[in-house]
Design an enzyme around this catalytic site. Structure first.
Site, PDB file in Angstrom:
ATOM      1  N   ASP A 158       8.357  -5.585 -10.171  1.00 14.81           N
ATOM      2  CA  ASP A 158       7.153  -4.924  -9.617  1.00 14.81           C
ATOM      3  C   ASP A 158       7.250  -3.389  -9.771  1.00 14.81           C
ATOM      4  O   ASP A 158       7.940  -2.874  -9.898  1.00 14.81           O
ATOM      5  CB  ASP A 158       7.424  -4.959  -8.427  1.00 14.81           C
ATOM      6  N   HIS A 167       3.060  -7.560 -10.019  1.00 14.83           N
ATOM      7  CA  HIS A 167       3.074  -7.517  -8.745  1.00 14.83           C
ATOM      8  C   HIS A 167       2.758  -7.767  -7.135  1.00 14.83           C
ATOM      9  O   HIS A 167       2.057  -8.730  -7.387  1.00 14.83           O
ATOM     10  CB  HIS A 167       2.038  -5.890  -8.363  1.00 14.83           C
ATOM     11  N   SER A 184       1.954  -5.166  -0.245  1.00 18.64           N
ATOM     12  CA  SER A 184       1.937  -3.921  -0.983  1.00 18.64           C
ATOM     13  C   SER A 184       1.323  -2.536   0.438  1.00 18.64           C
ATOM     14  O   SER A 184       2.131  -2.772   1.125  1.00 18.64           O
ATOM     15  CB  SER A 184       0.612  -3.444  -2.357  1.00 18.64           C
TER      16      SER A 184
END
Length: 565
Positions: free
Chosen positions: A503, A531, A275
């Site tokens: 996601d 995610h 991320s």
């Protein structure tokens, strides 16, 4: 759903560990401190959106009517972006680059019995090493076999603790990877144990997270409530950590990672970032391409995106995830508290949120009712992990029958609130401190108002809280420091980028974009919800990535897989 290969740890524990590591960032997404309320969830149409999350033109900033993208907020200058020399070869930085890490027992890391902890000293102001130091907290999960090197990890956020994340390493990485590598995590500057900024008391944080905009109030009044909170947070940060605030940008954190590389006696950095960690990793690779070793960037953030593009992309991503969650719920029949088609279920969810806005639900804690803001935080967190959807169904069913206890528990996981009322780490405020430096948005307030209205109308579940990013960051005491721009990392070896099609927080298109920008990259695609992919794909992504980490075998570009095979 196939869960894991024989070489990977318990999927349920892996899912929990991965989710907990990113949970603090889940509450706020980008700068989502503008409370909900004052929007009409029936309005579901709006202006078209590009794949990257912007409205209209190719750079995602939209068109102000003149045929040109509106101007971004004025930028300051990062102390770490452009340096006249390579610090690793500059005598002024020698004391930093010649450090040895004194590893010892960890004192305050949950599940850290297998870890060693240490510290690393870095310059607070990278272009002025005489201006003072910052001490970074480190943790290491030692290789269980013959070590071949160190793999530095970052769990995302920004604001996620790499020290805490390292305790989860045995549940995320394969046995082969943990046998070969020392897994090393660190809390980036300003985060948690690394001189973490403190801006609100625990009681103020409770109030902040529970605050819900008045549904009967106008959008202007609700915006002002969000601005007031951001100003209050900024004032607290300034009082406690004002000297540090200008130096929390990702260029500075990437420079810190090069000192860590040297302290680990590695000529090249082997790195795994999730991320926000992909943004940190891509920044490092652009600054130091010759020092890039085996790099994996999972669930990418697009470095060329403005703050408004990020907000819009996430508003769309969470809307799609909500629809996927509701479709899955409806497929369970009577176990689902919603009825009808997905559109019907989504309207029932919105009505539930509205009802809790108007009258918070009782919970097992008489002092903490479930407000609309807390209910939304809980549901938002569920979008990060489809393995938790059954838990979410049960919690929503109980709440829709009048008991908000289970949803409050999930909301507390999201914010890392502990049973004693304290908060673990400082991700709730660090995310704003870092994002407001890294990502400028459109300065024009009229454009911001139009864009906020579009997000609320087109993505009604969470879009109403994702507008006005630049307006909210305008309350921050430091201006943005970085121009949105592609990164190429020309000269680095092959970097592995991973994207998940469903996601919500880092839409798949961002991973595609980063892979295209990088001079040498391959893109792996996980067809699934939630995610990130590695550690939760059921083996398909792990089986492609592990040979790269262990042997340098580059995966096939364009590989696509799912948990079912």
């Amino acid at each position: 759903m196939r869960l894991g290969s024989p070489t990977h740890r318990s999927p349920a524990r892996r899912h929990f560990a991965r989710l907990a590591a990113a949970s603090a960032a889940a509450v706020l997404v980008v700068t989502g401190c503008v409370p909900q309320g004052g929007q009409d969830p029936e309005q579901t149409t709006g202006a078209g959106q590009s794949a990257g999350g912007g409205q209209g033109g190719g750079n995602g900033r939209g068109d102000d009517g003149s045929g040109e993208a509106p101007a971004l907020a004025d930028l300051g200058t990062s102390a770490a972006q452009d340096l006249p020399t390579d610090p690793a070869e500059d005598p002024d930085y020698a004391a930093y680059y010649e450090q040895d890490i004194a590893w010892g027992p960890c004192q305050d890391v949950e599940g850290g019995e297998e870890l060693e902890c240490g510290t690393l000293t870095v310059p607070m102001v990278w272009n002025d090493p005489s201006a003072g130091d910052i001490e970074l907290a480190l943790a290491k999960h030692g290789a269980t076999g013959e070590p071949t090197g160190s793999l530095v990890v970052n769990p995302g956020g920004p604001g996620g603790s790499g020290v805490d994340f390292t305790a989860s390493a045995p549940f995320i990485f394969s046995r082969e990877v943990t046998a070969a590598y020392d897994i090393v995590g660190f809390d980036p500057r300003g985060v948690a144990r690394s001189e973490g900024i403190e801006c609100l008391t625990d009681e103020e944080t409770d109030e902040y997270l529970a605050t819900t905009g008045d549904p009967a109030a106008g959008a202007e009044e609700n915006l002002q409530q969000g601005l007031d909170w951001m100003a209050r947070i900024a004032e607290g940060c300034q009082q406690d950590s004002g000297e540090l605030l200008p130096y929390l940008d990702t260029y500075s954190a990437a420079r810190d990672m090069d000192v860590l590389r040297a302290a680990l006696d590695s000529e090249q950095l082997d790195y795994f970032g999730y991320s926000y960690g992909t943004y940190l990793g891509a920044t490092y690779a652009d600054l130091y391409p010759q020092r890039v070793g085996r790099f994996v960037l999972d669930a990418a953030l697009d470095p060329s995106s403005t703050l408004d593009e990020i907000s819009a992309g996430q508003a769309e991503g969470f809307e799609r995830a909500t629809e996927a969650f509701l479709a899955d719920c409806l497929a369970q029949g009577e176990a689902c508290p919603f009825k009808g088609e997905v559109a019907d279920a989504k309207q029932q969810l919105h009505s539930f949120f509205d009802s809790v806005d108007a009258e918070p639900l009782e919970t097992a804690d008489p002092q903490r009712p479930l407000t609309g803001s807390l209910a939304r935080s809980a549901v938002l967190l569920l979008m990060y992990e489809d393995g938790f959807w059954p838990t979410g169904r049960d919690a929503l069913a109980a709440a829709m029958q009048g008991d908000g206890t289970a949803l409050l528990t999930i909301a507390d996981l999201s914010s890392e609130r502990q049973a004693d009322g304290s908060y673990k780490g400082n991700g709730i405020v660090a995310i704003n401190a870092i994002n407001c430096l890294d990502h400028p948005g459109v300065a024009d307030e009229d454009w911001q108002a139009e864009e906020a209205e579009r997000l609320a109308e087109q993505f009604p579940t969470f879009g109403p809280s994702m507008g006005y990013g630049a307006t909210v960051c305008g309350q921050w005491p430091v201006p943005p420091l970085r121009e949105p721009a592609p990164v190429s990392a020309e000269g680095a070896g092959t970097i592995v980028v991973i994207g998940t099609t469903g996601d919500p927080a880092t839409p798949y298109e961002w991973s595609q974009s980063l892979a295209e920008q990088l001079d040498d990259a391959v893109l792996l695609t996980f067809e699934g919800d939630g995610h990130t992919a590695y550690g939760r794909s059921g083996g398909c992504i792990e089986q492609a990535v592990d040979p790269y980490l262990l042997e340098g075998t580059v995966p096939e570009d364009g590989l696509t897989c799912s948990s079912g095979g």
